[in-house]
Design an enzyme around this catalytic site. Structure first.
Site, mmCIF file in Angstrom:
data_model
loop_
_atom_site.group_PDB
_atom_site.id
_atom_site.type_symbol
_atom_site.label_atom_id
_atom_site.label_comp_id
_atom_site.label_asym_id
_atom_site.label_seq_id
_atom_site.Cartn_x
_atom_site.Cartn_y
_atom_site.Cartn_z
ATOM 1 C CE LYS A 101 -3.886 1.832 2.619
ATOM 2 N NZ LYS A 101 -4.931 1.908 3.720
ATOM 3 C CB SER A 125 -8.343 3.642 2.691
ATOM 4 O OG SER A 125 -7.417 3.001 3.531
ATOM 5 C CB SER A 162 -8.459 0.943 5.603
ATOM 6 O OG SER A 162 -9.146 2.035 5.337
HETATM 7 N N1 GLN Z 1 -13.041 4.458 6.128
HETATM 8 C C1 GLN Z 1 -12.604 4.750 7.236
HETATM 9 C C2 GLN Z 1 -12.053 6.120 7.184
HETATM 10 O O1 GLN Z 1 -12.248 6.917 6.258
HETATM 11 C C3 GLN Z 1 -11.322 3.839 7.654
HETATM 12 C C4 GLN Z 1 -10.132 4.202 7.095
HETATM 13 C C5 GLN Z 1 -9.197 3.391 7.600
HETATM 14 O O2 GLN Z 1 -9.159 2.120 8.093
HETATM 15 N N2 GLN Z 1 -7.886 3.762 7.149
HETATM 16 O O3 GLN Z 1 -11.517 6.673 8.230
#
Ligand code: GLN
Length: 446
Positions: free
Chosen positions: A52, A127, A151
């Site tokens: 990532k 994400s 995410s």
């Molecule tokens: N979707 C969540 C957010 O926008 C989680 C993001 C994540 O786990 N990095 O914060």
């Protein structure tokens, strides 16, 4: 082989932001030589892996999918990347994501749109959408993601692959660009549970460079995959199968529970009464931490710098307003507000207290049960563009994954069925540092 597949499908999937083909091929050659001359090989010998783009890689562009880091080439490797190298894995490139890991669909990337390999009109989740899509499309068998509020698990669910968020402290965060430091964890995304266990094995363990990494022995995860779950006690929170969860998802989860019963486990309904406050708590805490962590992107230290500044203050302002995308700005504003004098007690401090209650909910359940099971997400993958105009519906996607981050416990998502051609994810949550039991249960399906 990996590159062949990447060149075949990448045009459609668009999972990678940067490919590192030349160095990957050189590394593969080096490993070939090692094969001929040496006798000891790493656990992931020759395995292609995608990383990532919020995990720093020496000399390999790391952007966090943000324009503000469009030209950033780190001068060191994250601890996890170093450990992959020691395990003889081959890094093939960097994977797309929501900018600074803020989002649930990878639509917040500053650079490109990644599509769900099961249906290219749908989002891959986020994400870590690039990581999950690359594994689902067969571009790489292994990928690293990061999980602050879901995410890793949510995109794994949307793309029909296996994604684990380890216990907070299990994996070093050194070299992970910080979003919300008290919640962030790096974790493995793979096609099978067994592969997942191998990858966690390699990246886990104490790291002197990360003071929040835990000094807890790393067990042999692969040997935990015994297939034997007789006597296992499963808790199913009623909040996880109630309102907001689609009927098809509910049925898939109930079916999975039947399978586990058939293998000798038992399950009972329980309650995590404070789950309903998790979303609000998370968005306060995560945004507060993000507003502090993202202060370092000021146009001086790394990445983008505006051309049109009149003086220093103006330079900071212009750089940040041109470099950050809308979602990142929204979080910085929200977090700065929550932390500001006069509001701190009402928002940030209160959220910390609720976090403790959420943690206690989990502790109570784990006194009597081995694992908690529910869906990973309320619905399967949604269409591209469907939720971009309303941040709140986008945030609601994480309602079942966020409590796990707040409690610091580990959780996995594995595929447990298809609805209209789209995968459904089953979430298995374990006790602190008990990833082995999660893997044992997950593996029982394979
Ligand atoms: N979707 C969540 C957010 O926008 C989680 C993001 C994540 O786990 N990095 O914060």
């Amino acid at each position: 082989e990996s590159f062949k597949r990447i060149h075949e499908v990448e045009e459609k999937v668009q999972a990678f932001l940067t490919l590192d083909e030349e160095r990957a091929r050189a590394k593969a050659k080096e490993l070939d030589e090692k094969l001929a001359t040496e006798e000891e090989f790493g656990l992931l010998f020759g395995m292609p892996i995608g990383v990532k783009d919020n995990i720093v890689t020496k000399g390999l562009r790391t952007t966090c999918a943000s324009k503000i880091l469009y030209n950033f080439d780190p001068i060191y490797d994250a601890t996890v990347v170093q450990r992959l190298q020691e395990a003889d894995a081959v890094t093939v490139g960097k994977l797309n994501m929501d900018e600074f890991a803020m989002g649930s669909s990878t639509e917040n990337s500053g650079f490109q749109l990644t599509r769900n390999p099961w249906n290219i009109e749908c989002v891959p989740g986020g994400s870590s959408g690039g990581s999950a899509a690359a594994v689902a499309a067969g571009e790489v068998p292994f990928a690293l993601g990061s999980d602050t509020g879901g995410s890793i698990r949510q995109p794994a669910a949307f793309c029909g692959v296996v994604g684990l968020k380890p216990t907070y402290g299990r994996v070093s965060r050194f070299g992970l660009v910080a979003f919300a430091s008290s919640l962030d964890q790096i974790g493995p995304i793979t096609r099978t549970v067994e592969d997942n266990a191998y990858l966690l094995q390699v990246i886990s363990g104490l790291d002197p460079m990360d003071s929040t990494s835990a000094n807890v022995d790393v067990p042999d995860y692969v040997s935990a995959l015994t297939g034997d779950i007789r006597g296992l006690k499963i808790a199913v929170p009623k909040e996880y199968l109630g309102e907001g969860v689609s009927e098809e998802v509910r049925q898939s989860v109930l079916h999975a529970l039947k399978v586990l019963e058939g293998l000798g486990a038992t399950w009972e309904e329980v309650s995590l009464p404070h789950s309903k406050y998790a979303l609000a708590t998370y968005y306060l805490l995560a945004s507060s931490e993000a507003s502090a962590n993202l202060a370092r992107f000021d146009g001086v230290r790394y990445g983008y710098r505006t051309d049109n500044a009149k003086n220093l203050i103006d330079m900071y302002k212009q750089t940040r307003s041109e470099g950050f995308g809308n979602e990142v700005k929204r979080r910085i504003m929200l977090g700065t507000f929550a932390l500001s004098s006069g509001y701190y007690d009402a928002y940030y401090k209160k959220a910390q207290k609720v976090r403790t209650l959420i943690k206690q909910d989990f502790e109570n359940v784990f006194e009597k049960y081995d694992v908690i099971i529910g869906p990973t997400t309320p619905t399967p993958a949604f269409k591209i563009g469907e939720k971009t105009s309303d941040p709140l519906t986008m945030y609601a996607n994480d309602i079942l994954t966020i409590p796990v981050n707040l409690a610091g416990v580990p959780g996995i998502s594995i595929p447990c069925g298809l609805v209209n051609g789209l995968p459904v994810g089953l979430q298995i949550i374990g006790k602190h540092f008990d990833e082995s039991t999660i893997y044992r249960v997950a593996h029982a399906f394979e």
